[in-house]
Design an enzyme around this catalytic site. Sequence first.
Site, PDB file in Angstrom:
ATOM      1  N   LYS A 491       0.846  -1.065   0.091  1.00  0.00           N
ATOM      2  CA  LYS A 491       0.158  -0.129   0.058  1.00  0.00           C
ATOM      3  C   LYS A 491       0.922   1.315  -0.112  1.00  0.00           C
ATOM      4  CE  LYS A 491      -1.871  -1.676   3.855  1.00  0.00           C
ATOM      5  NZ  LYS A 491      -3.281  -1.575   3.678  1.00  0.00           N
ATOM      6  N   LYS A 602      -8.735  -7.503  -1.556  1.00  0.00           N
ATOM      7  CA  LYS A 602      -8.203  -8.215  -2.431  1.00  0.00           C
ATOM      8  C   LYS A 602      -7.644  -9.402  -1.822  1.00  0.00           C
ATOM      9  CE  LYS A 602      -7.105  -3.670  -4.582  1.00  0.00           C
ATOM     10  NZ  LYS A 602      -5.811  -2.953  -4.712  1.00  0.00           N
TER      11      LYS A 602
HETATM   12  C1  LIG Z   1      -5.640  -1.883  -4.113  1.00  0.00           C
HETATM   13  C2  LIG Z   1      -4.207  -0.944  -4.469  1.00  0.00           C
HETATM   14  C3  LIG Z   1      -4.045   0.077  -3.358  1.00  0.00           C
HETATM   15  C4  LIG Z   1      -4.719   0.214  -1.999  1.00  0.00           C
HETATM   16  O1  LIG Z   1      -4.434  -0.604  -1.073  1.00  0.00           O
HETATM   17  P1  LIG Z   1      -4.817  -0.293   0.317  1.00  0.00           P
HETATM   18  O2  LIG Z   1      -4.141  -1.380   1.211  1.00  0.00           O
HETATM   19  O3  LIG Z   1      -6.480  -0.308   0.321  1.00  0.00           O
HETATM   20  O4  LIG Z   1      -4.091   0.913   0.729  1.00  0.00           O
HETATM   21  C5  LIG Z   1      -2.799   0.739  -3.560  1.00  0.00           C
HETATM   22  N1  LIG Z   1      -2.059   0.517  -4.746  1.00  0.00           N
HETATM   23  C6  LIG Z   1      -2.257  -0.359  -5.798  1.00  0.00           C
HETATM   24  C7  LIG Z   1      -1.333  -0.740  -6.855  1.00  0.00           C
HETATM   25  C8  LIG Z   1      -3.570  -1.167  -5.535  1.00  0.00           C
HETATM   26  O5  LIG Z   1      -3.790  -2.330  -6.420  1.00  0.00           O
END
Ligand SMILES: *Cc1c(COP(=O)(O)O)cnc(C)c1O
Length: 753
Positions: A491, A602
């Site tokens: 993240k 995810k």
């Molecule tokens: C899903 C995603 C995020 C968001 O991640 P969080 O854990 O919700 O902050 C950030 N970057 C990418 C590339 C993602 O696929």
Amino acid sequence: MTEMEIALSGYCKKDITSCTYEELYTALLHIVEAESRKRLAPVKGRKLYYISAEFLIGKLLSNNLINLGLYDDVKACLEAHGKSMAELEEAEPEPSLGNGGLGRLAACFLDSVATLNLPGDGIGLRYHCGLFHQNFADNLQNETPDFWLGGHDWARKTDKTYPVSLAGKDYTARLYQIAVTGYEGRTNYLNLFDLDTIDQSIIRDGIQFDKTDIEKNLTLFLYPDDSDDAGRLLRIYQQYLMVSAGAQLILEECLERGSNLHDLYDYAAIQINDTHPSMVIPELIRLLCDKKIDFKEAVEIVTKTCAYTNHTILAEALEKWPKHYLEKVVPQLVPIIEKLDKLARSQANDPATAIIDSNNVVHMAHMDIHFTHSTNGVAALHTEILKNSELNHFYRLYPEKFNNKTNGITFRRWLLKCNPELTAFIESLIGPGFKKDASRLEKLAAFTEDENVLKQLTAIKRDNKAALADWLKHTQNVTVNTDSLFAIQSKRLHEYKRQQLNLLYLIHQYFEIKAGHMPQVPLTAVFGAKAAPAYTIAKDIIHALLVLSKVIAEDPDVSRWLQIVFIENYNVTAAEKMIPACDLSEQISLASKEASGTGNMKFMLNGALTLGTMDGANVEIADAVGDDNIYIFGQSSSQVIRRYGNGSYVAREWYEIDPNIRRAVNFLTGKEMLSGGSSEHLGRLQNELIHKDWFQTLPDFNAYVVRKNQALADYAGNPLNWAKRALINISRAGFFSSDRTIAEYDQDIWHLG
Ligand SMILES: *Cc1c(COP(=O)(O)O)cnc(C)c1O
């Protein structure tokens, strides 16, 4: 020959076997575009316009092939000629149009809107380099431009242009379009604006450029460095380019479809994704007044047409601009914003809800709440915090405007595309219906006691871990132990997300292993994260993790049990490799600070167990799976909010009282770390943790250590039970499909079609 073979070799004008991947990619791009066009459909009633500074769409070829039902044909065709889908994917550059969760959400939403056969387009900017490319050198983050526009991208230049006045000078915004085709669904567009005059050659020394040369730089980068005036002004220039061209496009389309503009809301629903597009409100009012609609009615029309999504409660992330910035960049909007401020003040005799405050600062979110008909948060807890604390003044004024729309993810990309083996296995158990109706995943609950199913699930996870290991070997030349537990924190790098808490845990484990207290199973701690170029402490945290990774790797006593892998340039492509391989999903933000999170969803969908705080959508994940199937730890959001409220948190006290905390924090500037690390970076981070620790890492430290070690023990002690709990997580993930989220937006806010 199959139809696909005829189409491909026809396009390339030679046999598929002798085509390069570049040629095949270009051919497929055109075949897909032609197929997508067949699914354009006329718009009846109301159409959605989703305006967002970011659309983190990821590579499009495979996803589009899946949605068009062509993926299997193409794969078979390539394989029959000795070519692989995986290598073909390498030929596509990842579009660099977003930064993190907010942009990825916008991309998931476009997929779901089209999949649900709803009419709805995105509106954004065509950044030439988007977010920077990250690599590591000397244990530090380096930023370079990510030139993703190479001629073979998906954004088609159109001959539509719109005049936009910036600082009193006229510019011409050109429309580019990317087709967005839903899964077995219709085709919509992502509309992206750009200037013809942008000049990439003005970039020098990494990502530096002359910030004042608007004509050449306007759409070069997403979120240009805003640590100086020129950078902040540039952000406003960008935002206005997006909303002015976007508003003109919307009005033009509605007029073409028969609107007389007085009834605009019967033709358009405009969703403002966070505050970056907020100026669309005064811009639309300005354009309507130009068409001889009086101000009062224009305000009413716009309020009924627009809705606003709030994504954060972090005060520093709620945009506000000094009025004199707006006077310079968009003088045409200032009188309108002033009138809106007056109106707002007449509706509420409360300075806390003013648009222009007593320091002449313009609060974009305030304008959004007053002059849209809906304000939504992005997870149940987040919306409650907005209503009860952060935006309470507004909630009391307009209780009917506030609503929750818990975020979601598109299962096409985050399951079908990234984890084909798991997808096929699920399909073999419950049939294909879950691809469009995610709630059908619940049928997997029938298999939680089926040992054979659990063993196959474990085997799939092992394959995905091996695939990640291969990719790491090939891209970063690191070797990982696939028998270890993979715990992944990927993240954006931010103190509230608390990668530093994970860092302190890893130091703690280093000491424990040195002392002979071995964990039950080796741990591979995987990170992926970019730090904003001007965010010093975030970069210090990256530095500390990279240095620690080497300290551990060079210590054979420890490295058998513990490894840290920091993946360079975390983006959608990397996420698609990491997420299917994860055992334990790290969602450890300070409770109350992560609005929703979508990474958490995810990982869950791909059979990881969550280690997390009661924050954002973690709360709803915990509700869905039950306490036995998630590892929750740490302070609650109300405890945190209380601590902030009475200012009672003193990091230094925790540091002094707790020997484990002290040992871990002191280690940052011990001889092991300093032998390869920088005392400036490590000392600054240490100082921050002892003297400030704004995101309350230390109070959650012990609970985190206990919970994480519990997870390691459970994983090692009863693998079959771990698989059972992973399957329960998958079976309860249906709620987190963005199809569900979009259906709710449509039902409660948009009323499309
Ligand atoms: C899903 C995603 C995020 C968001 O991640 P969080 O854990 O919700 O902050 C950030 N970057 C990418 C590339 C993602 O696929």
